[in-house]
Design a protein around this motif. Structure first.
Motif, PDB file in Angstrom:
ATOM      1  N   TYR A   4      -4.896  -2.737   8.531  1.00 52.58           N
ATOM      2  CA  TYR A   4      -4.339  -4.080   8.355  1.00 52.58           C
ATOM      3  C   TYR A   4      -2.874  -4.098   7.965  1.00 52.58           C
ATOM      4  CZ  TYR A   4      -9.170  -5.561   8.576  1.00 52.58           C
ATOM      5  OH  TYR A   4     -10.453  -5.795   8.979  1.00 52.58           O
ATOM      6  N   LEU A  28       0.845  -1.189   0.000  1.00 50.44           N
ATOM      7  CA  LEU A  28       0.000   0.000   0.000  1.00 50.44           C
ATOM      8  C   LEU A  28       0.885   1.245   0.000  1.00 50.44           C
ATOM      9  CD1 LEU A  28      -2.818   1.220   0.206  1.00 50.44           C
ATOM     10  CD2 LEU A  28      -2.599   1.119   2.692  1.00 50.44           C
ATOM     11  N   ILE A  53      -9.970  -7.664  -1.827  1.00 45.57           N
ATOM     12  CA  ILE A  53      -8.683  -7.360  -1.222  1.00 45.57           C
ATOM     13  C   ILE A  53      -8.496  -8.245   0.010  1.00 45.57           C
ATOM     14  CG2 ILE A  53      -7.228  -5.579  -0.229  1.00 45.57           C
ATOM     15  CD1 ILE A  53      -8.874  -3.552  -1.801  1.00 45.57           C
ATOM     16  N   LEU A  78      -8.138  -0.006   4.956  1.00 45.60           N
ATOM     17  CA  LEU A  78      -6.995  -0.890   4.692  1.00 45.60           C
ATOM     18  C   LEU A  78      -5.833  -0.597   5.634  1.00 45.60           C
ATOM     19  CD1 LEU A  78      -6.860  -1.080   0.785  1.00 45.60           C
ATOM     20  CD2 LEU A  78      -7.711  -2.770   2.394  1.00 45.60           C
ATOM     21  N   ASN A 128      -5.714  -9.558   3.193  1.00 52.12           N
ATOM     22  CA  ASN A 128      -4.499  -9.155   3.894  1.00 52.12           C
ATOM     23  C   ASN A 128      -3.383 -10.121   3.544  1.00 52.12           C
ATOM     24  OD1 ASN A 128      -4.725 -11.474   5.388  1.00 52.12           O
ATOM     25  ND2 ASN A 128      -5.365 -10.450   7.256  1.00 52.12           N
ATOM     26  N   PHE A 136      -0.698  -6.285   1.061  1.00 50.48           N
ATOM     27  CA  PHE A 136      -2.013  -6.809   0.724  1.00 50.48           C
ATOM     28  C   PHE A 136      -1.959  -7.716  -0.491  1.00 50.48           C
ATOM     29  CE2 PHE A 136      -4.539  -4.437   3.621  1.00 50.48           C
ATOM     30  CZ  PHE A 136      -3.803  -3.279   3.856  1.00 50.48           C
TER      31      PHE A 136
END
Lengths: 285, 289, 360
Positions: C276, C252, C351, C273, C353, C280
């Motif tokens: 997390y 990310l 998406i 997001l 993790n 990803f």
């Protein structure tokens, strides 16, 4: 096999369990008691031998294993059995294994007929060739000799062992053979390097079979050999026994000694034997 | 045509060489004695053709009884081996404590050499100092000792028992392997269908093993028909010739009476029965290959 | 026909394989299979699906937990008492003619002869084996054998029908045939059916609900479409579908996940997001990826490594930078070595993790 807690918790099941154990104990007693009794008989004093109440001997003696009661000729008898059995087993194995291999691989009228004759031959009961063999050996002057006995023992065992080997090797895929052929190996190489190692269980079975068969054989030995020094154990034991008064202690002691070699061999190779017997037995079906 | 040639190229000299010793063994070394024996049965001592030997044998009640006893012997023998073997195999298939040791030990009667095993039973049967009689008397089941081998009416059956005893372990092992050969799914399916273990055994297991069982049974019948040692060692054919079977009869004629022609005839006359059994066996085997 | 709801509650099972070794087969399974539904237990070898089936059947008793048929606990009952039927991997037919085979379960529980005859005939007609009732099964072909097996199972009007990978040993053609027969059966007979398989295509076609299993636990239990479109984790996503879902790992950065040669915009969910971490994986199925030989808006460049023609579609192995993924298109003329333009449609992207669990 995964041993798992199955459905054995209900009443009829536990009753079945009890019956199972009861039967097993009964069966094992039935199988083992006579052997136990015979072995202890080798070490009992005379009085105790003839006293059925003495199940567990309190007095032990080794006198039947030692001179003067132990006649040195008994060693000759054991030796004779050993020589005859070992040589016969060797010859049978050497003849049967390559033959079994060839018959499991080769095609053609000759080989398929041979296979059929093989089945016919091994089923034939050996006793019914007694007179034929006896007369031929007599004519050839081979009575009272190791060679004579072996000349009978080998043909009587080759068919069956060949059949065992044949069946077993039949189940070994020929892909292996063909791959090796393409790589340029000879058939002999294939046999020695691959097939025989793979066939160990059945070869061991065959060896044990022949050895035990010859070790136990009575009829032919009785007919072919009558010279005291050349007797095999079965015959020797048979001569000791007879009439009302037999030296039972001696007989049991000798039996004890005579049982040890096959027991040892049998025990050492039991892994192979059971596998081989199981596989061979299935093949027979 | 080219396929034949291809086949030929793949059956090289090596195969012929490998098989030759074996072939020699059973054609020469087995066929000769058989041929000679048949010849001897139909010939006098001097070598002239005769059917006297055959007639002597057929007319001798001792022989006909030997033949009958041979048949009794093989039938009872297989029944015991089969019955006891099957029950034991079914038992050994279950999980129980000490199973490994038990199955190994159970082979003992077979591992012990034949003659000593027969001696053991001989002694156990003895009226005066045999353990069996002792036990029976102690338990109050009999007053006078049972004359196992000394009673002409029962001697044969006790001999058969000793013989069957010795071979039952082998049968147990074989039958056990047969039981294991059946995929577990069959047993499970039967369970799901609601069949009791007994019903499963009778209706599913045995029918599946039919050919296997039949083959081994017939083989046993054939091989046991030549039985000699058990009778000879335990009773020498007595008491009073009540346990003579074909094997002992021929032997007796050969070595004690010294007439090999009649001995040969004794064996040859029994052959047809054997041949029939062998043909049945070949039939059963031929079913697959 | 009866139809029960099968409910598994806290089922744990441990196999004892020898003196000291134990294997955990299934752990704390809670599943409910509704009345008259066709449910599949799907997973790779060793995941515990067969164990679970055997527990439902009563062939094994679970180490702990309960099994309910409707409201009744069936744990103390034998397989016959539970009235389950089971179809194995190969046709298990007894050494008796077809009639006797079908009659066997009835006779085993002492059903009167007149009843037996009626029931056998009824079921034989249903399955289509009336003409071979007197025949010995050894002479039958595979298809007919299976029919007899089904007949024998049906004759008892079971509560639950269990299938243990019945198509595994069949050739592709036989497999298709049997699959349609099972579907037919499912339509005609309203019985609860539980089907064990490792073939995801089978499960997707046949089942109303699928329990995907791995290492003794149920990973996701849902309808086929839900499993297919919204897998809970990487395992489910990859296991289902042919080919399995693509998973591409990226970092990310700013408002997008960076994969090196290309990015995927996540500005609308970037706040979520961030909870997390930064690593990803995005998941997208091969058939949803947009591929074109000409550039278009939002697309990035990728190279075709392998192109496989599968009859009505083409499977492409694409590579952008060091990221590889597969795309499935209708007939296309993209060849190996070609450069193409790729886009992942937002509505089809999920998406995950770093560990592979679904976030969006």
């Amino acid at each position: 096999m995964a041993q798992d807690k199955e459905r054995k918790l209900l009443k009829p099941e536990t009753a079945a369990r009890i019956i199972l154990y009861a039967y097993i104990i009964f069966y094992m007693f039935l199988m083992l008691f006579p052997i136990y009794w015979m072995f202890t008989g080798a070490f009992k004093e005379d009085i105790d031998i003839f006293n059925p109440a003495v199940i567990i001997p309190t007095k032990i003696t080794f006198k039947y294993f030692l001179p003067p009661t132990f006649d040195p000729i008994y060693w000759r008898w054991i030796g004779n059995s050993f020589i005859v059995s070992t040589l016969s087993t060797l010859v049978v194995t050497l003849v049967a294994v390559p033959a079994g291999y060839a018959l499991s691989r080769a095609r053609g009228i000759f080989f398929s007929s041979t296979s059929k004759i093989l089945v016919f031959t091994y089923t034939f009961p050996s006793t019914f060739l007694l007179v034929g063999f006896a007369k031929i050996l007599a004519a050839l002057g081979l009575l009272n000799s190791y060679a004579g006995l072996i000349m009978v023992y080998v043909p009587l065992n080759v068919p069956y062992v060949t059949y065992l080997v044949l069946s077993y090797m039949f189940a070994i895929p020929t892909d292996l053979d063909e791959a090796m052929l393409i790589d340029g190996y000879s058939r002999l190489d294939i046999l020695l390097k691959i097939v025989i190692p793979l066939s160990f269980p059945i070869i061991i079975t065959g060896i044990l079979w022949t050895f035990m068969w010859t070790w136990n054989e009575l009829l032919y030995a009785l007919v072919i050999v009558n010279q005291k020094e050349l007797l095999t154990m079965p015959v020797g034991l048979n001569t000791l026994q007879g009439g009302e008064i037999s030296p039972w202690g001696q007989v049991f002691a000798l039996s004890f000694l005579y049982t040890i070699p096959p027991m040892l061999i049998f025990y050492a190779l039991r892994k192979y034997y059971v596998t081989g017997l199981m596989k061979g037995a299935i093949k027979a079906a | 045509m080219s396929e034949e040639k291809f086949e030929k190229a793949r059956t090289p000299f090596f195969f012929y060489a490998s098989v030759l010793p074996a072939v020699l063994v059973f054609t020469v070394l087995l066929l000769f004695p058989l041929a000679y024996e048949i010849y001897a049965a139909f010939v006098t001592r001097e070598g002239t053709f005769t059917i006297e030997n055959i007639l002597t044998v057929i007319k001798d009640p001792l022989y006909t009884w030997s033949l009958i006893r041979m048949i009794i012997y093989i039938v009872i023998d297989i029944s015991i081996k089969f019955g006891l073997g099957l029950i034991t195999a079914a038992a050994f298939k279950q999980e129980f404590f000490g199973r490994g040791v038990v199955t190994a030990l159970a082979l003992a009667p077979w591992a012990v050499p034949l003659i000593p095993a027969l001696f053991a039973w001989y002694m156990l049967y003895n009226p005066d100092f045999g353990v069996i009689n002792y036990a029976l008397k102690s338990l109050g089941l009999v007053k006078a000792p049972v004359m196992f081998l000394n009673d002409p009416n029962t001697a044969l059956y006790w001999i058969i028992w000793a013989h069957a005893w010795r071979y039952t372990p082998m049968w147990t092992t074989m039958l056990l392997s047969g039981l294991y050969a059946i995929p577990e799914e069959y047993y499970e399916s039967a369970k799901i269908d609601g069949a009791t273990p007994f019903r499963t055994f009778i209706k599913i297991t045995i029918p599946m093993l039919k050919r296997f069982l039949l083959m081994n049974a017939v083989l046993s019948l054939i091989w046991t028909s030549g039985e000699f040692a058990s009778v000879w060692v335990m009773t020498r054919g007595g008491p009073g010739n009540s346990t003579q079977i074909v094997g002992t009869y021929a032997y007796w004629y050969l070595l004690f009476i010294g007439n090999s022609n009649v001995a040969a005839a004794a064996l040859v006359v029994a052959l047809p029965i054997i041949i029939v059994l062998m043909l049945i066996f070949m039939r059963l085997v031929g079913g697959r290959r | 026909m009866k139809m029960v709801e099968v409910r598994l509650e806290n089922i744990t099972h441990i196999y004892v394989t020898g003196r000291k070794t134990q294997t955990l087969a299934v752990k704390d399974i809670n599943l409910t299979f509704p009345h008259a539904s066709f449910c599949a237990l799907l997973g790779p070898s060793g995941c515990g699906k067969t164990t679970l089936m055997r527990i439902i059947a009563g062939l094994n008793i679970q180490t702990s937990g309960h099994v309910y048929f409707d409201q009744q606990e069936v744990t103390p009952l034998t397989p016959r008492e539970r009235n389950v039927a089971m179809v194995f991997q190969f046709p298990v037919l007894y050494e008796m003619n077809v009639y006797e085979n079908i009659a066997f379960p009835l006779r085993s529980v002492k059903v009167p002869e007149s009843e037996v005859k009626r029931k056998v005939k009824e079921v034989a007609e249903l399955v289509g084996v009336t003409h071979i009732l007197n025949v010995h099964p050894s002479t039958l072909d595979m298809g007919s054998k299976q029919k007899v097996v089904l007949a024998r199972a049906l004759v008892r009007e079971p509560n639950v029908f269990l299938f243990d990978e019945p198509l595994t040993n069949l050739d592709p053609l036989g497999r298709l045939e049997m699959r349609s027969k099972i579907k037919e059966l499912q339509r005609n007979i309203k019985t609860t059916m539980i089907y064990v398989t490792h073939d995801q295509a089978e499960a997707l076609t046949l089942a109303d609900k699928i329990a995907v299993m791995d290492f003794g636990v149920v990973v996701q239990y849902d309808e086929p479409t839900k499993l297919y479109e919204h897998p809970k984790n990487e395992f489910v996503g990859f296991f289902l579908g042919n080919p399995g879902m693509n998973f591409i790992q990226g970092t990310l950065e700013d408002n997008a996940i960076n994969f090196g040669e290309f990015k995927y915009d996540v500005s609308d969910v970037v706040e979520k997001l961030k909870e997390y971490g930064t690593e990803f994986k995005i998941g997208i199925r091969a058939e949803y990826i947009k591929v074109s030989k000409k550039p278009f808006k939002g697309a990035f460049k990728a190279k075709c490594i392998v192109s496989e023609h599968l009859g009505t579609s083409t499977l492409l192995d694409l590579k952008a930078g060091d990221k590889e993924f597969k795309a499935k298109l209708r007939i296309t003329d993209v060849k190996e070595g070609d450069e193409v333009y790729v886009q992942f449609p937002k509505e089809k992207v999920h998406i995950f993790n770093k560990a592979g669990e679904l976030i969006i």
